[in-house]
Design an enzyme around this catalytic site. Sequence first.
Site, mmCIF file in Angstrom:
data_model
loop_
_atom_site.group_PDB
_atom_site.id
_atom_site.type_symbol
_atom_site.label_atom_id
_atom_site.label_comp_id
_atom_site.label_asym_id
_atom_site.label_seq_id
_atom_site.Cartn_x
_atom_site.Cartn_y
_atom_site.Cartn_z
ATOM 1 N N THR A 270 34.644 42.127 59.707
ATOM 2 C CA THR A 270 35.399 41.116 60.495
ATOM 3 C C THR A 270 36.533 40.447 59.723
ATOM 4 O OG1 THR A 270 33.979 39.215 59.766
ATOM 5 C CG2 THR A 270 33.302 40.348 61.947
ATOM 6 N N GLN B 160 39.806 40.495 57.101
ATOM 7 C CA GLN B 160 41.290 41.203 56.955
ATOM 8 C C GLN B 160 41.237 42.580 56.601
ATOM 9 O OE1 GLN B 160 45.144 40.337 54.559
ATOM 10 N NE2 GLN B 160 43.716 41.128 52.983
ATOM 11 N N LEU C 163 32.750 45.787 51.630
ATOM 12 C CA LEU C 163 33.770 44.932 51.715
ATOM 13 C C LEU C 163 33.683 43.204 51.897
ATOM 14 C CD1 LEU C 163 36.517 46.525 53.947
ATOM 15 C CD2 LEU C 163 35.750 47.147 51.658
ATOM 16 N N ALA C 164 32.060 43.169 52.163
ATOM 17 C CA ALA C 164 31.729 41.716 52.423
ATOM 18 C C ALA C 164 31.553 40.912 50.970
ATOM 19 C CB ALA C 164 30.531 41.897 53.373
ATOM 20 N N ALA C 165 31.833 39.816 50.991
ATOM 21 C CA ALA C 165 31.693 39.075 49.840
ATOM 22 C C ALA C 165 31.982 37.766 50.237
ATOM 23 C CB ALA C 165 32.557 39.585 48.602
ATOM 24 N N GLN C 166 31.593 36.716 49.114
ATOM 25 C CA GLN C 166 32.423 35.366 49.105
ATOM 26 C C GLN C 166 33.503 35.714 48.387
ATOM 27 O OE1 GLN C 166 33.903 32.357 48.985
ATOM 28 N NE2 GLN C 166 33.190 32.185 46.978
ATOM 29 N N SER C 167 34.727 35.658 48.810
ATOM 30 C CA SER C 167 35.710 36.090 48.204
ATOM 31 C C SER C 167 36.840 34.965 47.896
ATOM 32 C CB SER C 167 36.331 37.301 48.904
ATOM 33 O OG SER C 167 36.902 37.044 50.158
ATOM 34 N N THR D 54 38.091 43.735 42.465
ATOM 35 C CA THR D 54 39.268 42.785 42.190
ATOM 36 C C THR D 54 40.052 42.831 40.911
ATOM 37 O OG1 THR D 54 39.863 40.576 42.629
ATOM 38 C CG2 THR D 54 37.615 40.954 42.246
ATOM 39 N N GLU E 66 40.699 39.781 39.766
ATOM 40 C CA GLU E 66 40.079 38.910 39.176
ATOM 41 C C GLU E 66 39.108 39.257 38.412
ATOM 42 O OE1 GLU E 66 40.938 35.443 39.739
ATOM 43 O OE2 GLU E 66 42.702 36.061 41.112
ATOM 44 N N TYR F 237 33.612 34.046 41.315
ATOM 45 C CA TYR F 237 33.946 35.153 41.803
ATOM 46 C C TYR F 237 34.071 36.362 41.051
ATOM 47 C CZ TYR F 237 36.735 38.327 44.947
ATOM 48 O OH TYR F 237 37.211 39.275 45.614
ATOM 49 N N LYS G 18 31.906 39.903 40.722
ATOM 50 C CA LYS G 18 32.576 41.314 41.044
ATOM 51 C C LYS G 18 32.708 42.269 39.893
ATOM 52 C CE LYS G 18 34.005 41.361 45.365
ATOM 53 N NZ LYS G 18 33.572 42.269 46.550
ATOM 54 N N HIS H 290 46.210 41.640 48.104
ATOM 55 C CA HIS H 290 46.604 42.323 49.028
ATOM 56 C C HIS H 290 46.600 41.441 50.413
ATOM 57 C CE1 HIS H 290 42.453 43.662 48.493
ATOM 58 N NE2 HIS H 290 42.415 43.931 49.725
#
Length: 346
Positions: free
Chosen positions: A24, A26, A96-100, A141, A143, A165, A169, A195
Amino acid sequence: MLPSTFRMSLWVGRTPRALITGITGQDGSYLAELLLAKGYEVHGIVRRVALEDPENRLSRLAGVRSRLRLHAASLESYASIHKALDKIRPDECYHLAAQSFVNYSFDDEFSTFETNINGTHYLLSALRELAPECRFYFAGTSEMFGTVEESPQHERTLFHPRSTYGISKVAGFHLTCNYREAYGMHASSGILFNHESPRRGYEYVTRKITAGVARILAGQSSELRLGNLEAKRDWGHAREYVEAMWLMLQQPKPDDYVVATGECHAVREFVELAFSYAGLDWRQYIVSDPELYRPSEAHVLVGDAAKARRVLGWKPRIAFPELVREMVTGDCRARGVEAALASRAS
């Protein structure tokens, strides 16, 4: 680089099946569109609340929603992940899901670790049991680099994360490496630098800027409060970055890749460009708010994607000014001020 038909040739007589966590978001929405265009059967794991409120929570998927197969599950629940994977049995899995959102990770470190580390572990473990031949992609990422001792950063640059975060990762990255090396799984990580796109969440500084421009043009706001204008990042377009994800899983051997433009821009540059497209002087509207500064700021992050160019044949095509313009145009159109944008920017 292998031709794009390589993997497809393995699926003669059947449709390849892909699973996307974070579908869901980006990146998930762009990736879903890409995979559907390539003939995949696309499945997504979403929270049950998303299925109950599709108009708001599935808005990025509006154009392809009817062609997707969505399953309710939570990254915090191994049982729900196992149940979904037992039903799907994917050929490729894009995690791709994460608390980002980096700033939020400072406010709630525990849930960030729970979702990002345990969720990745649950998914890898369930895939190893139920679909060991599935090719796995982990969304890393920039980060993870944090405090860097060399620039630009590449696949061998040491990690020194400066946020919860980033720490979470790094753990997910090493989990992915471990499952690749210990169990022989085709598990790859993409170390993606920032991105953006018109689908970026409003909590991120780039979308906050372009949405702020649109509100000001529409007469709905008179200022935009931002944190550190001198923070610098390597910004590319999400639509192009999901192509790199797919290319990683088409390779005969799993590996890790930096995905970046190799260009570095300050938040101030993004602001100046966004406001200039709307014919506005940014200095009249921007308010510097110390409350919006991060507790600890990452150093200058700029990526070296030479390996992705060499092995995957991937390179960015959308330039920074074009990205900013697309985001400003999208937000202005959403608020009915496209004509004003066009006249001011001409």
